[in-house]
Design a protein around this motif. Structure first.
Motif, mmCIF file in Angstrom:
data_model
loop_
_atom_site.group_PDB
_atom_site.id
_atom_site.type_symbol
_atom_site.label_atom_id
_atom_site.label_comp_id
_atom_site.label_asym_id
_atom_site.label_seq_id
_atom_site.Cartn_x
_atom_site.Cartn_y
_atom_site.Cartn_z
ATOM 1 N N ASN A 1 -12.519 104.432 -29.257
ATOM 2 C CA ASN A 1 -12.419 105.749 -29.877
ATOM 3 C C ASN A 1 -11.206 106.437 -29.266
ATOM 4 O OD1 ASN A 1 -13.459 108.931 -29.265
ATOM 5 N ND2 ASN A 1 -13.426 108.233 -31.377
ATOM 6 N N ASP B 1 -11.254 105.688 -34.856
ATOM 7 C CA ASP B 1 -12.041 104.630 -34.220
ATOM 8 C C ASP B 1 -11.493 103.272 -34.637
ATOM 9 O OD1 ASP B 1 -14.309 106.210 -32.967
ATOM 10 O OD2 ASP B 1 -14.496 106.847 -35.052
ATOM 11 N N MET C 1 -26.152 105.310 -28.141
ATOM 12 C CA MET C 1 -25.267 105.536 -29.275
ATOM 13 C C MET C 1 -25.364 104.352 -30.225
ATOM 14 S SD MET C 1 -21.120 106.079 -29.510
ATOM 15 C CE MET C 1 -21.163 107.720 -28.796
ATOM 16 N N ASP C 2 -25.703 104.636 -31.463
ATOM 17 C CA ASP C 2 -25.834 103.625 -32.504
ATOM 18 C C ASP C 2 -24.599 103.733 -33.398
ATOM 19 O OD1 ASP C 2 -26.715 101.747 -34.239
ATOM 20 O OD2 ASP C 2 -28.573 102.747 -34.780
ATOM 21 N N VAL C 3 -23.742 102.699 -33.385
ATOM 22 C CA VAL C 3 -22.498 102.718 -34.153
ATOM 23 C C VAL C 3 -22.620 101.741 -35.319
ATOM 24 C CG1 VAL C 3 -19.993 102.427 -34.095
ATOM 25 C CG2 VAL C 3 -21.200 103.233 -32.054
ATOM 26 N N PHE D 1 -17.102 104.608 -39.610
ATOM 27 C CA PHE D 1 -17.807 104.476 -38.341
ATOM 28 C C PHE D 1 -18.850 105.595 -38.282
ATOM 29 C CE2 PHE D 1 -14.123 101.994 -37.668
ATOM 30 C CZ PHE D 1 -14.315 101.169 -36.574
ATOM 31 N N SER D 2 -20.102 105.229 -38.474
ATOM 32 C CA SER D 2 -21.187 106.207 -38.423
ATOM 33 C C SER D 2 -21.844 106.133 -37.050
ATOM 34 C CB SER D 2 -22.219 105.922 -39.520
ATOM 35 O OG SER D 2 -21.600 105.913 -40.795
ATOM 36 N N LYS D 3 -21.932 107.283 -36.378
ATOM 37 C CA LYS D 3 -22.457 107.306 -35.012
ATOM 38 C C LYS D 3 -23.683 108.209 -34.937
ATOM 39 C CE LYS D 3 -17.786 106.727 -33.208
ATOM 40 N NZ LYS D 3 -16.713 107.310 -32.369
ATOM 41 N N ARG D 4 -24.695 107.703 -34.256
ATOM 42 C CA ARG D 4 -25.914 108.488 -34.054
ATOM 43 C C ARG D 4 -26.324 108.362 -32.592
ATOM 44 N NH1 ARG D 4 -31.383 107.102 -34.846
ATOM 45 N NH2 ARG D 4 -30.693 105.086 -35.635
#
Length: 215
Positions: A60, A70, A151-153, A116-119
């Motif tokens: 990142n 990213d 962190m879930d990417v 890139f979806s981050k949770r």
């Protein structure tokens, strides 16, 4: 972006290009027979007992010639082209059109645009105190509860109106608030030699080195 486009990347200018941010570099043993489909036939794979060294690089960047973005680089393995052996990237996914174009045209990478979806979710954990082992034996043990983040990417490749999920990476982070008056450890600088090119956007075989400075 189609073949033959001449869109420029004004943010990059001339090399060296400097990227600042955070990254995870994970190495894995990969079966040589799987890797050979991703490297040019004229390059010899560096292997032992049927395996080569691959992995991925997840970064990142908060400061770069293309701004904030990213990147996920999937490293197929190590190839040999005398007198050097270097890493070969099978996939490069970025969420920046400018970074994608620059990677294709200037660096010869198989870059593709992706989401890139981050949770981030907190994950509780328990840590025993220094007397915990003995106290637990007699039934009066105590624990101190700490927390860290997960962190879930999710990385999704985007090609025109279509999209496909590429991978999901779960990271556990436990980073304390930085104290600027406290020593954070020695600075480490390393060089990662790489090959790229021989794509429809850049047919040449390119040899270069990525210099990493980190703590």
């Amino acid at each position: 972006m189609g073949l033959g486009e001449t869109k420029s990347s004004p943010g990059y200018g001339n090399p060296p290009w400097i990227f600042k941010g955070s990254a995870l570099y994970q190495l894995h043993l990969v079966k040589a027979e799987t890797v050979r489909a991703f490297i040019p036939k004229e390059l010899r794979l560096v292997e032992a007992f049927g395996y080569t060294l691959g992995g991925f690089f997840l970064a990142n960047y908060d400061d770069s010639p293309a701004g904030v973005f990213d990147e996920l680089v999937v490293i197929a393995g190590i190839v040999w082209n005398p007198p050097t052996s270097c890493a070969w990237a099978a996939r490069v996914l970025v969420n920046s059109e400018e970074a994608c174009h620059h990677g294709r045209k200037e660096v010869g990478l198989p870059s593709q645009v992706a989401r890139f979806s981050k949770r981030i979710t907190p994950v509780p954990r328990q840590t025993k105190d220094k007397f915990g082992g003995f106290l637990n034996m007699i039934g009066v043990g105590t624990t101190i509860c700490h927390s860290k983040d997960c962190m879930d990417v999710q990385v999704t490749e985007v090609v025109g109106p279509a999209s496909s999920d590429i991978c999901n990476i779960k990271l556990l982070t436990d980073v304390p608030t930085p104290k600027f008056n406290k020593w954070m450890g020695p600075s480490i600088t390393m060089s990662l030699p790489s090959f790229s090119g021989q794509t429809e956007y850049n047919p040449n075989l390119l040899k270069y080195s990525c210099r990493l400075a980190c703590r």
